[in-house]
Design an enzyme around this catalytic site. Sequence first.
Site, mmCIF file in Angstrom:
data_model
loop_
_atom_site.group_PDB
_atom_site.id
_atom_site.type_symbol
_atom_site.label_atom_id
_atom_site.label_comp_id
_atom_site.label_asym_id
_atom_site.label_seq_id
_atom_site.Cartn_x
_atom_site.Cartn_y
_atom_site.Cartn_z
ATOM 1 N N GLU A 276 0.838 -1.209 0.000
ATOM 2 C CA GLU A 276 0.000 0.000 0.000
ATOM 3 C C GLU A 276 0.870 1.255 0.000
ATOM 4 O OE1 GLU A 276 -3.266 -0.182 -0.508
ATOM 5 O OE2 GLU A 276 -2.915 -2.338 -0.552
ATOM 6 N N TRP A 279 1.771 1.852 -3.454
ATOM 7 C CA TRP A 279 0.712 2.490 -4.271
ATOM 8 C C TRP A 279 0.830 4.011 -4.176
ATOM 9 C CZ3 TRP A 279 -2.430 1.162 -8.061
ATOM 10 C CH2 TRP A 279 -2.831 -0.152 -8.221
ATOM 11 N N TRP A 307 -20.000 12.923 -19.236
ATOM 12 C CA TRP A 307 -20.339 12.933 -17.800
ATOM 13 C C TRP A 307 -21.459 13.961 -17.661
ATOM 14 C CZ3 TRP A 307 -17.885 9.130 -15.327
ATOM 15 C CH2 TRP A 307 -16.643 8.689 -15.806
ATOM 16 N N ASN A 342 -10.674 2.964 2.962
ATOM 17 C CA ASN A 342 -10.310 2.790 1.553
ATOM 18 C C ASN A 342 -11.363 2.028 0.756
ATOM 19 O OD1 ASN A 342 -8.463 2.811 -0.760
ATOM 20 N ND2 ASN A 342 -8.350 0.612 -0.391
ATOM 21 N N TRP A 360 -15.675 12.508 -12.663
ATOM 22 C CA TRP A 360 -14.772 12.133 -11.567
ATOM 23 C C TRP A 360 -14.032 13.339 -11.007
ATOM 24 C CZ3 TRP A 360 -9.645 13.209 -12.563
ATOM 25 C CH2 TRP A 360 -9.256 13.296 -13.904
ATOM 26 N N TRP A 383 -9.420 8.280 -7.899
ATOM 27 C CA TRP A 383 -10.607 8.661 -8.685
ATOM 28 C C TRP A 383 -10.536 8.113 -10.105
ATOM 29 C CZ3 TRP A 383 -15.347 10.052 -7.556
ATOM 30 C CH2 TRP A 383 -15.592 10.420 -6.241
HETATM 31 C C1 LIG Z 1 -11.283 7.697 -4.671
HETATM 32 C C2 LIG Z 1 -10.090 7.574 -3.760
HETATM 33 C C3 LIG Z 1 -9.481 8.714 -3.274
HETATM 34 C C4 LIG Z 1 -8.357 8.615 -2.425
HETATM 35 N N1 LIG Z 1 -7.781 9.771 -1.959
HETATM 36 C C5 LIG Z 1 -6.684 9.677 -1.158
HETATM 37 C C6 LIG Z 1 -6.056 10.855 -0.662
HETATM 38 O O1 LIG Z 1 -6.452 11.987 -0.969
HETATM 39 N N2 LIG Z 1 -4.996 10.714 0.170
HETATM 40 C C7 LIG Z 1 -4.501 9.478 0.514
HETATM 41 O O2 LIG Z 1 -3.533 9.401 1.280
HETATM 42 N N3 LIG Z 1 -5.054 8.355 0.026
HETATM 43 C C8 LIG Z 1 -6.127 8.408 -0.779
HETATM 44 N N4 LIG Z 1 -6.711 7.268 -1.240
HETATM 45 C C9 LIG Z 1 -6.077 5.970 -0.937
HETATM 46 C C10 LIG Z 1 -6.562 5.269 0.338
HETATM 47 O O3 LIG Z 1 -7.950 5.243 0.381
HETATM 48 C C11 LIG Z 1 -6.038 5.924 1.604
HETATM 49 O O4 LIG Z 1 -4.653 6.119 1.518
HETATM 50 C C12 LIG Z 1 -6.319 5.062 2.832
HETATM 51 O O5 LIG Z 1 -7.686 4.825 2.965
HETATM 52 C C13 LIG Z 1 -5.784 5.757 4.060
HETATM 53 O O6 LIG Z 1 -6.076 5.027 5.206
HETATM 54 P P1 LIG Z 1 -4.920 4.283 5.992
HETATM 55 O O7 LIG Z 1 -3.836 5.219 6.322
HETATM 56 O O8 LIG Z 1 -5.563 3.563 7.115
HETATM 57 O O9 LIG Z 1 -4.425 3.254 4.896
HETATM 58 P P2 LIG Z 1 -3.643 1.883 5.051
HETATM 59 O O10 LIG Z 1 -4.507 0.833 4.457
HETATM 60 O O11 LIG Z 1 -3.181 1.673 6.422
HETATM 61 O O12 LIG Z 1 -2.411 2.082 4.053
HETATM 62 C C14 LIG Z 1 -1.169 2.646 4.476
HETATM 63 C C15 LIG Z 1 -0.803 3.832 3.652
HETATM 64 O O13 LIG Z 1 -0.601 3.436 2.305
HETATM 65 C C16 LIG Z 1 -1.056 4.459 1.437
HETATM 66 N N5 LIG Z 1 -2.148 3.933 0.624
HETATM 67 C C17 LIG Z 1 -3.009 2.952 0.956
HETATM 68 N N6 LIG Z 1 -3.846 2.690 -0.068
HETATM 69 C C18 LIG Z 1 -3.506 3.526 -1.057
HETATM 70 C C19 LIG Z 1 -4.002 3.742 -2.372
HETATM 71 N N7 LIG Z 1 -4.994 3.042 -2.880
HETATM 72 N N8 LIG Z 1 -3.429 4.715 -3.111
HETATM 73 C C20 LIG Z 1 -2.403 5.439 -2.621
HETATM 74 N N9 LIG Z 1 -1.888 5.270 -1.397
HETATM 75 C C21 LIG Z 1 -2.435 4.324 -0.625
HETATM 76 C C22 LIG Z 1 -1.522 5.596 2.309
HETATM 77 O O14 LIG Z 1 -0.459 6.496 2.478
HETATM 78 C C23 LIG Z 1 -1.860 4.906 3.612
HETATM 79 O O15 LIG Z 1 -1.776 5.722 4.734
HETATM 80 C C24 LIG Z 1 -7.847 7.338 -2.085
HETATM 81 C C25 LIG Z 1 -8.475 6.197 -2.586
HETATM 82 C C26 LIG Z 1 -9.592 6.305 -3.402
HETATM 83 C C27 LIG Z 1 -10.255 5.060 -3.914
#
Ligand SMILES: Cc1cc2nc3c(=O)[nH]c(=O)nc-3n(C[C@H](O)[C@H](O)[C@H](O)COP(=O)(O)OP(=O)(O)OC[C@H]3O[C@@H](n4cnc5c(N)ncnc54)[C@H](O)[C@@H]3O)c2cc1C
Length: 467
Positions: A276, A279, A307, A342, A360, A383
């Site tokens: 993650e 990502w 859209w 997420n 979007w 997005w």
């Molecule tokens: C539509 C959409 C918009 C999003 N907008 C953001 C945003 O503005 N900022 C943001 O930090 N994340 C965003 N994410 C990714 C993800 O949802 C969040 O990082 C995550 O929910 C944060 O919670 P966590 O720290 O508990 O994640 P964890 O599951 O604990 O993951 C650890 C870290 O990995 C990174 N990460 C995890 N999943 C993703 C992912 N899919 N893409 C990129 N990085 C990821 C984050 O830095 C996160 O803190 C978005 C996802 C979607 C589907």
Amino acid sequence: MAQVSIHWFRRDLRLTDNTALHHAARASEQVIPVYILSTWKRRHDWTGPSRQAFLCGNLASLAKNLETINSRLILRAGAADEELEKLILETGATALYANRDPDPFGKAMEASVAAMCQKHEVELLSFKDVTLHGPEEVLNGEGKPYRVFTPYFRNWFSQEKATPLPTVKSLGPAAAKLKSLPLPTLQHWSLPPCTASTPPPGERAARERMKDFIFSGKVAAYADMRNTPSGRHSSCLSPDLRYGLIGIRELYQRCQKAAQGAKATVKASVETYLKELAWREFYMAVLHHWPEVLEMEFNPEFRSVPWDGKEQHYEAWKEGRTGFPIVDAGMRQLLATGWMHNRVRMIVSMFLTKDLHVHWRLGESWFMQQLVDGEIASNNGGWQWSAGTGADAAPYFRIQNPWTQTKRYDPEGEYIKQWVPELKDVPPEKFFQPSDAPLATGYPLPIVDHGQERERTLKRFKMAKGR
Ligand SMILES: Cc1cc2nc3c(=O)[nH]c(=O)nc-3n(C[C@H](O)[C@H](O)[C@H](O)COP(=O)(O)OP(=O)(O)OC[C@H]3O[C@@H](n4cnc5c(N)ncnc54)[C@H](O)[C@@H]3O)c2cc1C
């Protein structure tokens, strides 16, 4: 050794494992720590009260932490290049330290700051700090950026990672006489009060969250639990990474240590977590190599998809009043806390684009206005993933069904009942399919029929592809 240097704090609001600050402290007799506030007023398409309030708290905490090492945070407001130039003239600093910002806006400002430094013969020392690997470090065999995640991850994971840097213990004497603005509140931007309960700000609180995730067994259970939106099963460190309250090197190293000598399932869980983090860096690399994603679809095939969602549907989505309980729960969690799980981010974003046909970019902007962790690259990537238009996006024909997603990820309805309290007495099975009668007094019927809207979306994407 430079006599006086400036450290320009940006998205690195911490003293531990801070690359530029560490180097500034080692190479200077006095380091002047500076933060430059933006000056827009009232409304911004890309931020809002929750994130700005979190920033205010983080700055207050940083100022305190600097005081404990006998330093003093200098706050100014305006264009960073102009404000830093004034400070250079006021202090006679001969070096400027900063960690690089991966966003196009941050990079553009860096270019102006570099030109200003050159004019004054001030050395600019900028460092990679936000990511483990920069966008130019993870390239394919032909030296080109990756368009898909899996090979990117393999390459990213195989590369050696830098180790964390120690906490800075001294920055030399405080710049007692320099002018500084008071610590900001939301009034600085003329913003309304923050109504969301955002996480406790500051480096110490972030470090506690990081340790709790690693030592309480959450990282060991992450692979199994990360898709469960009720309760706290993911790290919730995204706001901390957004503002650099923790260093990415330290987080990575702590996770690695948690996996050392652990059983195979724990190792696998930790690797799922590290994926993650990759990502996050993948999307930053995408934004670096294809900055046009902020304006248009990454995949040119889908740039002609229409859209034409209705304004009232967009408003119902924002308020969490769509009649789709899982969507409403997510949107209300966002309003109440500035954060959303997420899995639910994926559901609500796919719903806005594929069921409501709203662009979007409108969803992207609303998220940026609400999220405490609003990160331009990850948000755009998320997005475009959901819209089916991005790098390594969900294929356009794989449209998630919000009803079956609910059955799979919130089978007891716990998440829904937490965030949509008027549904607390409704049996969870009622959340797995649309019903003809309202689920509770005042709760709306579904605003669209998922099956019909899915067909409409498929047609639109097929047509765009055939063009
Ligand atoms: C539509 C959409 C918009 C999003 N907008 C953001 C945003 O503005 N900022 C943001 O930090 N994340 C965003 N994410 C990714 C993800 O949802 C969040 O990082 C995550 O929910 C944060 O919670 P966590 O720290 O508990 O994640 P964890 O599951 O604990 O993951 C650890 C870290 O990995 C990174 N990460 C995890 N999943 C993703 C992912 N899919 N893409 C990129 N990085 C990821 C984050 O830095 C996160 O803190 C978005 C996802 C979607 C589907």
